[in-house]
Design a protein around this motif. Structure first.
Motif, short mmCIF file in Angstrom:
data_model
loop_
_atom_site.label_atom_id
_atom_site.label_comp_id
_atom_site.label_asym_id
_atom_site.label_seq_id
_atom_site.Cartn_x
_atom_site.Cartn_y
_atom_site.Cartn_z
N ASP A 121 -12.79 -12.91 17.48
CA ASP A 121 -13.98 -13.72 17.20
C ASP A 121 -14.60 -13.35 15.86
O ASP A 121 -15.55 -14.01 15.42
CB ASP A 121 -15.02 -13.54 18.30
CG ASP A 121 -14.56 -14.08 19.64
OD1 ASP A 121 -14.82 -13.41 20.66
OD2 ASP A 121 -13.95 -15.16 19.68
N ARG A 167 -17.17 -18.36 27.43
CA ARG A 167 -17.77 -17.15 26.86
C ARG A 167 -18.97 -17.47 25.97
O ARG A 167 -19.91 -16.68 25.90
CB ARG A 167 -16.72 -16.39 26.03
CG ARG A 167 -15.51 -15.93 26.81
CD ARG A 167 -14.62 -15.04 25.96
NE ARG A 167 -14.06 -15.73 24.80
CZ ARG A 167 -14.24 -15.32 23.54
NH1 ARG A 167 -14.95 -14.23 23.29
NH2 ARG A 167 -13.69 -15.99 22.54
N GLN A 183 -19.31 -4.20 19.47
CA GLN A 183 -18.06 -3.77 20.07
C GLN A 183 -17.48 -4.88 20.95
O GLN A 183 -18.22 -5.73 21.47
CB GLN A 183 -18.28 -2.51 20.90
CG GLN A 183 -18.56 -1.26 20.07
CD GLN A 183 -18.61 -0.01 20.93
OE1 GLN A 183 -18.91 -0.06 22.12
NE2 GLN A 183 -18.31 1.13 20.31
N ALA A 184 -16.19 -4.83 21.13
CA ALA A 184 -15.54 -5.79 22.01
C ALA A 184 -16.17 -5.74 23.40
O ALA A 184 -16.48 -4.66 23.92
CB ALA A 184 -14.05 -5.49 22.11
N GLY A 185 -16.38 -6.92 23.96
CA GLY A 185 -17.05 -7.02 25.24
C GLY A 185 -18.56 -7.21 25.15
O GLY A 185 -19.21 -7.53 26.15
N GLY A 186 -19.09 -7.02 23.96
CA GLY A 186 -20.52 -7.16 23.75
C GLY A 186 -20.95 -8.60 23.54
O GLY A 186 -20.15 -9.53 23.64
N SER A 187 -22.24 -8.76 23.24
CA SER A 187 -22.84 -10.08 23.07
C SER A 187 -23.67 -10.16 21.80
O SER A 187 -24.19 -9.15 21.32
CB SER A 187 -23.75 -10.42 24.27
OG SER A 187 -23.02 -10.44 25.47
N SER A 230 -12.78 -3.25 17.94
CA SER A 230 -11.99 -3.01 19.16
C SER A 230 -12.22 -1.62 19.72
O SER A 230 -12.83 -0.78 19.08
CB SER A 230 -10.51 -3.22 18.85
OG SER A 230 -10.10 -2.36 17.80
N ASN A 261 -20.84 -14.22 24.44
CA ASN A 261 -20.61 -13.11 25.38
C ASN A 261 -19.14 -12.74 25.41
O ASN A 261 -18.28 -13.51 24.96
CB ASN A 261 -21.07 -13.52 26.78
CG ASN A 261 -22.55 -13.84 26.85
OD1 ASN A 261 -23.36 -13.27 26.11
ND2 ASN A 261 -22.91 -14.75 27.73
N SER A 262 -18.86 -11.57 25.95
CA SER A 262 -17.47 -11.09 26.07
C SER A 262 -16.72 -11.23 24.75
O SER A 262 -15.59 -11.75 24.70
CB SER A 262 -16.75 -11.88 27.18
OG SER A 262 -17.42 -11.73 28.41
N LEU A 263 -17.34 -10.76 23.71
CA LEU A 263 -16.75 -10.94 22.37
C LEU A 263 -15.46 -10.16 22.22
O LEU A 263 -15.29 -9.07 22.79
CB LEU A 263 -17.75 -10.51 21.31
CG LEU A 263 -18.85 -11.54 21.03
CD1 LEU A 263 -20.04 -10.91 20.33
CD2 LEU A 263 -18.30 -12.69 20.21
N LYS A 264 -14.56 -10.74 21.45
CA LYS A 264 -13.25 -10.16 21.20
C LYS A 264 -13.07 -9.94 19.69
O LYS A 264 -13.70 -10.64 18.89
CB LYS A 264 -12.16 -11.12 21.69
CG LYS A 264 -12.27 -11.52 23.14
CD LYS A 264 -11.23 -12.55 23.51
CE LYS A 264 -11.34 -12.99 24.96
NZ LYS A 264 -10.32 -14.00 25.32
#
Length: 123
Positions: free
Chosen positions: A89, A66, A12-16, A123, A83-86
């Protein structure tokens, strides 16, 4: 040198995620390593690079702060901590090696490529 990338997946977005790239051969420490990515319908682009000793790195502007590239020469492995995946990415990520001592963002300068690992960020 042969390269095998792994560690991709759905997040999910925000994950790593942490990608790994295992290299064969005894001369891994002589290669500069890089990570590149290719999204559907787009050209392959630079993500990060690290020199043979690990004390010099460079990043694409879109991932700086990131993502972190690192290497363990004893394990013949290079890593990409993301980190902080969007959602932007999302791509197939490739590791690559070049027979040079300095980091490089130029695809044409890399001699060896892994098979790629899919990263999907929802997202």
């Amino acid at each position: 040198v042969q390269l095998q990338a792994s560690g991709g997946g759905l997040v999910q977005a925000g994950g790593s995620l942490r990608l790994s790239c295992a290299a064969s051969g005894r001369t891994f420490s002589r290669y500069t390593m890089g990570w590149f990515r290719q999204a559907p319908g787009k050209e392959r682009g630079f993500v990060a690079t690290i020199n043979w000793s690990g004390d010099s790195t460079a990043y694409a502007g879109s991932v700086k702060g990131r993502f972190t590239i690192s290497r363990d020469n004893a394990k013949n492995t290079v890593y990409l901590q993301m980190n902080s995946l969007k959602p932007e990415d999302t791509a197939v990520y490739y590791c690559a090696a070049r027979s040079g001592s300095t980091p490089s963002s130029r695809i044409s300068e890399y001699n060896y490529w892994g098979q790629g690992t899919q990263v999907t960020v929802s997202s």
